[in-house]
Design a protein around this motif. Sequence first.
Motif, PDB file in Angstrom:
ATOM      1  N   THR A  67       0.808  -1.219   0.000  1.00 25.95           N
ATOM      2  CA  THR A  67       0.000   0.000   0.000  1.00 25.95           C
ATOM      3  C   THR A  67       0.846   1.277   0.000  1.00 25.95           C
ATOM      4  N   ASP A  68       1.995   1.263   0.675  1.00 29.38           N
ATOM      5  CA  ASP A  68       2.859   2.450   0.673  1.00 29.38           C
ATOM      6  C   ASP A  68       3.361   2.758  -0.733  1.00 29.38           C
ATOM      7  N   GLU A  69       3.798   1.726  -1.446  1.00 28.03           N
ATOM      8  CA  GLU A  69       4.323   1.922  -2.801  1.00 28.03           C
ATOM      9  C   GLU A  69       3.206   2.280  -3.777  1.00 28.03           C
ATOM     10  N   ILE A  70       2.044   1.697  -3.593  1.00 25.49           N
ATOM     11  CA  ILE A  70       0.902   2.015  -4.451  1.00 25.49           C
ATOM     12  C   ILE A  70       0.516   3.488  -4.271  1.00 25.49           C
ATOM     13  N   GLU A  71       0.589   3.985  -3.044  1.00 25.53           N
ATOM     14  CA  GLU A  71       0.315   5.402  -2.791  1.00 25.53           C
ATOM     15  C   GLU A  71       1.367   6.278  -3.473  1.00 25.53           C
ATOM     16  N   LYS A  72       2.634   5.854  -3.439  1.00 23.67           N
ATOM     17  CA  LYS A  72       3.702   6.608  -4.110  1.00 23.67           C
ATOM     18  C   LYS A  72       3.480   6.638  -5.619  1.00 23.67           C
TER      19      LYS A  72
END
Length: 132
Positions: A67-72
């Motif tokens: 989820t962190d990378e998807i947000e980035k």
Amino acid sequence: MMKDLRKFIKTTIREFLNEGLDDTSWTGHNDETVTLRQILELTKDIKVKELETEKLKKLVLSWDGNTDEIEKIEKSDIQYPVLILMNDDNTIKYILDGNHRIQKSIKHNLPTVKAKLIKFSNLPKWVQNILE
């Protein structure tokens, strides 16, 4: 008042983006480091090209379920070109910077992505040693 606020916001964003240029870096085997700012300076004369997004699908990093990378990916700004290291035979060595922007382009079915194609052998030897 509103004009001052806009100016403050633009200045803050510019400072934030510039700080990120030093935060992104690569360190080699000998603990020598090169920053994104240095790479951008070294490649400032390379023209930006439009590269087919389809050609990059197999090379781009994937963060499925992170989820962190998807947000980035969603926050990435595709107006900035990705940096791609090229071999002497004009094949892609690897994506140096811009995996999130490429993923965003793929997700939104954009046919091309802005890119700087950097011939690895044209970089200074000290940078080559770090990026090998």
